[in-house]
Write a protein that holds these residues in place. Structure first.
Motif, PDB file in Angstrom:
ATOM      1  N   UNK A  27       1.159  -0.508   0.189  1.00  0.00           N
ATOM      2  CA  UNK A  27       0.168   0.241   0.175  1.00  0.00           C
ATOM      3  C   UNK A  27       1.067   0.768   0.181  1.00  0.00           C
ATOM      4  N   UNK A  28       2.431   1.529   0.329  1.00  0.00           N
ATOM      5  CA  UNK A  28       2.689   3.026   0.702  1.00  0.00           C
ATOM      6  C   UNK A  28       4.189   2.192   0.016  1.00  0.00           C
ATOM      7  N   UNK A  29       3.974   1.066  -0.474  1.00  0.00           N
ATOM      8  CA  UNK A  29       5.990   0.799  -1.469  1.00  0.00           C
ATOM      9  C   UNK A  29       6.765   1.161  -0.156  1.00  0.00           C
ATOM     10  N   UNK A  30       7.613   1.567   0.449  1.00  0.00           N
ATOM     11  CA  UNK A  30       7.879   0.874   2.214  1.00  0.00           C
ATOM     12  C   UNK A  30       9.132  -0.395   1.928  1.00  0.00           C
ATOM     13  N   UNK A  31       9.443  -0.339   1.943  1.00  0.00           N
ATOM     14  CA  UNK A  31       9.802  -2.628   1.895  1.00  0.00           C
ATOM     15  C   UNK A  31      10.799  -2.874   2.864  1.00  0.00           C
ATOM     16  N   UNK A  32      11.020  -3.679   3.553  1.00  0.00           N
ATOM     17  CA  UNK A  32      12.076  -4.250   3.825  1.00  0.00           C
ATOM     18  C   UNK A  32      13.298  -4.186   3.047  1.00  0.00           C
ATOM     19  N   UNK A  33      14.501  -3.908   3.218  1.00  0.00           N
ATOM     20  CA  UNK A  33      15.006  -3.408   2.045  1.00  0.00           C
ATOM     21  C   UNK A  33      17.020  -4.765   3.173  1.00  0.00           C
ATOM     22  N   UNK A  34      17.315  -5.712   1.644  1.00  0.00           N
ATOM     23  CA  UNK A  34      18.386  -6.593   1.724  1.00  0.00           C
ATOM     24  C   UNK A  34      19.803  -5.775   1.480  1.00  0.00           C
ATOM     25  N   UNK A  35      20.241  -5.853   2.500  1.00  0.00           N
ATOM     26  CA  UNK A  35      21.836  -5.559   1.562  1.00  0.00           C
ATOM     27  C   UNK A  35      21.974  -6.300   1.990  1.00  0.00           C
ATOM     28  N   UNK A  36      23.209  -6.252   1.062  1.00  0.00           N
ATOM     29  CA  UNK A  36      24.028  -7.902   0.642  1.00  0.00           C
ATOM     30  C   UNK A  36      25.630  -6.834   0.861  1.00  0.00           C
ATOM     31  N   UNK A  37      26.235  -6.429   1.624  1.00  0.00           N
ATOM     32  CA  UNK A  37      26.862  -5.664   2.072  1.00  0.00           C
ATOM     33  C   UNK A  37      28.424  -5.948   1.621  1.00  0.00           C
ATOM     34  N   UNK A  38      28.516  -7.202   1.732  1.00  0.00           N
ATOM     35  CA  UNK A  38      29.987  -7.667   1.377  1.00  0.00           C
ATOM     36  C   UNK A  38      29.644  -9.196   0.452  1.00  0.00           C
TER      37      UNK A  38
END
Length: 383
Positions: A27-38
């Motif tokens: 509804x608001x396009x605010x996702x959980x973000x997975x960051x592959x930091x390395x």
């Protein structure tokens, strides 16, 4: 994610307010973000979706760039930032970046192989304010070490779990199901109970990275059904722990259909929760930023990027539906083909994983080959 404990027993779980909340990410396009930091890792797991390597890439986002990313995510309203790899404990700025994200109001999570979590490391995780640590174990000792290509990896990961528990860090076990390890699942449940592990996520195989060649190593439909029956049964018996399945929303539909036979009253609540969850969230409620700053629909969709945060903020990239794939993922139901197109449970599943369809059929809108439901089940009248 399918929270088996929530659906079967009505017991609230970690992040259920996001999973079944009144305001869904869609509804608001605010996702959980997975960051592959390395992309650097100390192991060489056979099914690594990112195809991790032994050496650090000098082009990785710097600490300064990572902080700018965190500022943007916090201002944008992303609910969770998941620090992943490779192996995130190999980046020296993990704890400073974790603390910074918490200070900016983000909920933070670590996904790790767990082999580097000493008692001292667990204390640092706690001090940095991480909400949760997911540690991978893909079988009992012999099976896990074969997958990890390192003798002793099982015991090191188990020590990592114990160190987290000892230091008050919320921790869970992560297990990727495939043909070579699914028979270890009863033993994994015994381990969960013996060690007092509060949470376990059973992941279905996604054909990406080194796992791209493992499509034939996935379970057959009957093996998948038998495995889900086992997981559901053990979930009901082990209510002290939260048990989830991940990366196959057919699990939720199968659980609902099974509950119709054994507990019709409970099944209506299950269907309601599945509809609230809405199924696969790639490009909607889940996003990925890789180690170089490229933005993807999820952590498995490595070959297509919507843009790079070094050039534009994530928030700008994520809201720009001039990208055809991003727009279509958010309006995917009419595009689904084959079994997914015929299914009556699109509002619970949303076509499952498009990246699996692409890997097997070369067509992102074809049916997900990992769906084990039969024609009678996908045609069930739920009106």
């Amino acid at each position: 994610m399918i929270n088996c404990t929530k659906l079967l027993c009505g017991k609230d779980g970690f992040y259920d307010e996001i999973r079944y909340g009144k305001v869904k990410p869609a509804d608001n396009n605010r996702p959980i973000v997975v960051w592959n930091m390395t992309k650097k890792c100390n192991l060489r797991c056979l099914h690594c979706y990112i195809d991790a390597v032994t050496n650090r890439d000098e082009r990785e986002l710097t600490t300064v760039e990572a902080k700018a990313m965190i500022d943007d995510l916090a201002g944008f309203g992303a609910p969770v930032l998941l620090f992943s790899g490779g192996e995130p404990f190999l980046r020296e700025d993990l704890f400073s970046l974790g603390s910074y994200a918490v200070e900016r109001g983000l909920r933070t999570v670590i996904s790790t192989n767990g082999t580097l979590i000493t008692d001292e490391m667990a204390k640092k995780v706690s001090a940095a304010g991480f909400s949760y640590v997911g540690i991978s174990l893909d079988g009992l000792e012999a099976t896990n070490d074969q997958f990890r290509k390192q003798s002793g990896a099982f015991w090191l990961a188990l020590k990592g779990i114990r160190n987290c528990l000892k230091n008050g860090v919320r921790v869970g076990l992560r297990f990727t199901i495939n043909k070579y390890n699914f028979k270890d699942i009863p033993g994994i449940f015994d381990l969960i109970e013996k060690e007092g592990i509060p949470r376990a996520c059973f992941y279905h195989l996604v054909y990406s990275g080194r796992a791209s060649s493992m499509a034939k190593s996935d379970l057959t439909a009957q093996e998948a059904r038998d495995t889900m029956d086992l997981i559901f049964d053990r979930s009901k018996k082990l209510t002290r722990a939260e048990i989830l399945t991940v990366d196959n929303h057919a699990d939720g539909v199968y659980l609902y259909l099974q509950s119709k036979k054994s507990s019709p009253q409970r099944s209506e609540e299950i269907l309601k929760l599945l509809r609230l969850n809405g199924g696969n969230k790639s490009g909607i409620g889940i996003a990925n930023i890789d180690q170089l700053g490229f933005v993807h629909a999820d952590q498995f969709w490595r070959d297509y990027s919507f843009g790079n945060i070094r050039e534009r903020k994530f928030s700008e990239i994520w809201l720009d539906e001039n990208d055809k794939l991003l727009k279509n993922l958010r309006n995917r139901v009419p595009l689904l083909k084959g079994k997914c197109g015929r299914c009556h449970f699109k509002d619970c599943c949303a076509g499952n994983f498009r990246v699996r369809a692409e890997a097997v059929y070369g067509d992102i809108w074809q049916e997900d080959p990992a769906c084990y439901l039969n024609e009678q089940e996908i045609s069930y009248d739920i009106s």
